[in-house]
Scaffold this motif. Structure first.
Motif, mmCIF file in Angstrom:
data_model
loop_
_atom_site.group_PDB
_atom_site.id
_atom_site.type_symbol
_atom_site.label_atom_id
_atom_site.label_comp_id
_atom_site.label_asym_id
_atom_site.label_seq_id
_atom_site.Cartn_x
_atom_site.Cartn_y
_atom_site.Cartn_z
ATOM 1 N N GLY A 273 7.329 -4.602 -0.287
ATOM 2 C CA GLY A 273 6.595 -3.914 -1.335
ATOM 3 C C GLY A 273 7.538 -3.263 -2.331
ATOM 4 N N ILE A 274 7.305 -3.497 -3.614
ATOM 5 C CA ILE A 274 8.058 -2.833 -4.688
ATOM 6 C C ILE A 274 7.046 -2.390 -5.733
ATOM 7 C CG2 ILE A 274 9.790 -3.062 -6.525
ATOM 8 C CD1 ILE A 274 11.131 -5.263 -4.893
ATOM 9 N N TYR A 275 7.120 -1.122 -6.112
ATOM 10 C CA TYR A 275 6.205 -0.587 -7.117
ATOM 11 C C TYR A 275 6.838 0.650 -7.724
ATOM 12 C CZ TYR A 275 1.810 1.010 -9.231
ATOM 13 O OH TYR A 275 0.843 1.417 -10.115
ATOM 14 N N GLY A 276 6.887 0.709 -9.034
ATOM 15 C CA GLY A 276 7.490 1.845 -9.708
ATOM 16 C C GLY A 276 8.933 2.019 -9.262
ATOM 17 N N GLY A 277 9.270 3.214 -8.817
ATOM 18 C CA GLY A 277 10.633 3.500 -8.381
ATOM 19 C C GLY A 277 10.880 3.257 -6.907
ATOM 20 N N TYR A 278 9.908 2.705 -6.184
ATOM 21 C CA TYR A 278 10.021 2.558 -4.735
ATOM 22 C C TYR A 278 10.057 1.098 -4.291
ATOM 23 C CZ TYR A 278 8.878 7.513 -4.444
ATOM 24 O OH TYR A 278 8.892 8.874 -4.575
ATOM 25 N N ALA A 279 10.850 0.866 -3.259
ATOM 26 C CA ALA A 279 10.850 -0.419 -2.553
ATOM 27 C C ALA A 279 10.846 -0.105 -1.065
ATOM 28 C CB ALA A 279 12.076 -1.244 -2.905
ATOM 29 N N VAL A 280 10.020 -0.812 -0.320
ATOM 30 C CA VAL A 280 10.015 -0.673 1.138
ATOM 31 C C VAL A 280 9.951 -2.059 1.767
ATOM 32 C CG1 VAL A 280 8.894 1.601 1.086
ATOM 33 C CG2 VAL A 280 7.507 -0.430 1.466
ATOM 34 N N TRP B 262 14.480 4.462 -3.141
ATOM 35 C CA TRP B 262 13.935 5.050 -4.362
ATOM 36 C C TRP B 262 14.958 4.925 -5.469
ATOM 37 C CZ3 TRP B 262 15.573 9.263 -7.338
ATOM 38 C CH2 TRP B 262 14.695 9.637 -8.367
ATOM 39 N N SER B 263 14.476 4.649 -6.657
ATOM 40 C CA SER B 263 15.309 4.575 -7.848
ATOM 41 C C SER B 263 14.689 5.462 -8.915
ATOM 42 C CB SER B 263 15.377 3.129 -8.349
ATOM 43 O OG SER B 263 16.023 3.070 -9.603
ATOM 44 N N SER B 264 15.518 6.135 -9.694
ATOM 45 C CA SER B 264 14.986 7.002 -10.751
ATOM 46 C C SER B 264 14.354 6.181 -11.873
ATOM 47 C CB SER B 264 16.078 7.906 -11.314
ATOM 48 O OG SER B 264 17.122 7.125 -11.860
ATOM 49 N N GLY B 265 14.701 4.904 -11.954
ATOM 50 C CA GLY B 265 14.048 3.998 -12.891
ATOM 51 C C GLY B 265 13.078 3.122 -12.130
ATOM 52 N N ARG B 266 13.080 1.866 -12.434
ATOM 53 C CA ARG B 266 12.271 0.900 -11.690
ATOM 54 C C ARG B 266 13.077 0.372 -10.512
ATOM 55 N NH1 ARG B 266 7.561 0.745 -12.436
ATOM 56 N NH2 ARG B 266 6.330 0.248 -14.215
ATOM 57 N N THR C 26 0.841 -1.196 0.000
ATOM 58 C CA THR C 26 0.000 0.000 0.000
ATOM 59 C C THR C 26 0.879 1.251 0.000
ATOM 60 O OG1 THR C 26 -1.759 -1.179 1.170
ATOM 61 C CG2 THR C 26 -1.822 1.227 1.257
ATOM 62 N N HIS C 27 1.942 1.211 0.799
ATOM 63 C CA HIS C 27 2.795 2.393 0.913
ATOM 64 C C HIS C 27 3.562 2.695 -0.373
ATOM 65 C CE1 HIS C 27 5.904 4.977 3.172
ATOM 66 N NE2 HIS C 27 4.866 5.695 2.784
ATOM 67 N N VAL C 28 4.114 1.679 -1.036
ATOM 68 C CA VAL C 28 4.863 1.969 -2.268
ATOM 69 C C VAL C 28 3.948 2.543 -3.346
ATOM 70 C CG1 VAL C 28 6.835 0.436 -1.922
ATOM 71 C CG2 VAL C 28 4.795 -0.456 -3.052
ATOM 72 N N LYS C 29 2.710 2.099 -3.376
ATOM 73 C CA LYS C 29 1.761 2.662 -4.352
ATOM 74 C C LYS C 29 1.423 4.113 -4.000
ATOM 75 C CE LYS C 29 0.024 -1.764 -5.786
ATOM 76 N NZ LYS C 29 -0.890 -2.842 -5.484
ATOM 77 N N ASP C 30 1.278 4.407 -2.711
ATOM 78 C CA ASP C 30 1.035 5.784 -2.297
ATOM 79 C C ASP C 30 2.244 6.658 -2.643
ATOM 80 O OD1 ASP C 30 -0.390 7.945 -0.986
ATOM 81 O OD2 ASP C 30 0.903 7.641 0.750
ATOM 82 N N LEU C 31 3.433 6.170 -2.374
ATOM 83 C CA LEU C 31 4.642 6.934 -2.699
ATOM 84 C C LEU C 31 4.728 7.217 -4.194
ATOM 85 C CD1 LEU C 31 7.167 5.089 -0.365
ATOM 86 C CD2 LEU C 31 6.602 7.537 -0.246
#
Length: 178
Positions: free
Chosen positions: A161-168, A120-124, A59-64
């Motif tokens: 959680g991993i989504y887009g440029g974020y992992a937590v 955070w990554s500027s890519g995926r 949920t958090h990576v999607k919010d980020l």
């Protein structure tokens, strides 16, 4: 030995994931396996995957990614005002830390605090890139391997959680009863 250990972890994760209603992506599974392998190399115990903490992490990576609550004075532990949760601006001075620690209780039936590391990554975002980033950061690495102020915590739950440029990754001391 490492290859067989990783295979055993992946097999265990596959068995666990078959009954785990909060499903992981293949990259999230890889991150879980890499963290467990890293801990095993240091003679630390594996941490059970938590349905609740994984829900919070995903949920958090999607919010980020979608709502960018980590702008201005707020860092990546922040939550937007655009969801089924209370907003939280986590600042570098940690004065609002409890608004992050409380998220597992707010969003799930998990009874303990949650402690998050974020990348955070500027890519995926990738499993290997995220873990390498955390291993290179003293503050994040100590959480993963229970050193420093984290040495008094026994991690009994972990969420990925991993989504887009974020992992937590969320860590908790209490077992997840879900």
């Amino acid at each position: 030995m490492v290859k067989s250990t990783l295979s055993a972890i992946i097999l265990h994760l596959s068995l666990l994931n078959s009954s785990f209603s909060q499903s992981l992506t293949s990259e999230e599974e890889k991150l879980y396996a890499l963290i467990m392998e890293y801990r095993q190399e240091l003679d630390l115990p594996a941490i059970p995957l938590s349905k609740s903490l994984t829900y919070v992490a995903q949920t958090h990576v999607k919010d980020l990614e979608n709502n960018s609550p980590d702008e201005g004075a707020c860092n990546m532990h922040s939550w937007s005002n655009k969801g089924e949760w209370s907003p939280c601006c986590y600042t570098p001075d940690h004065k609002q830390a409890s608004c992050m620690w409380d998220k597992p209780r707010e969003l799930t039936s998990y009874t303990g605090n949650g402690f998050e590391i974020s990348h955070w990554s500027s890519g995926r975002a990738t499993a290997l890139g995220s873990l390498n980033g955390w291993k290179g950061s003293g503050g994040h690495n100590t959480v993963i391997i229970n050193q420093g102020i984290w040495s008094r915590h026994n991690w009994n739950a972990i969420g990925i959680g991993i989504y887009g440029g974020y992992a937590v990754v969320w860590f908790g001391s209490e077992l997840d009863k879900e």
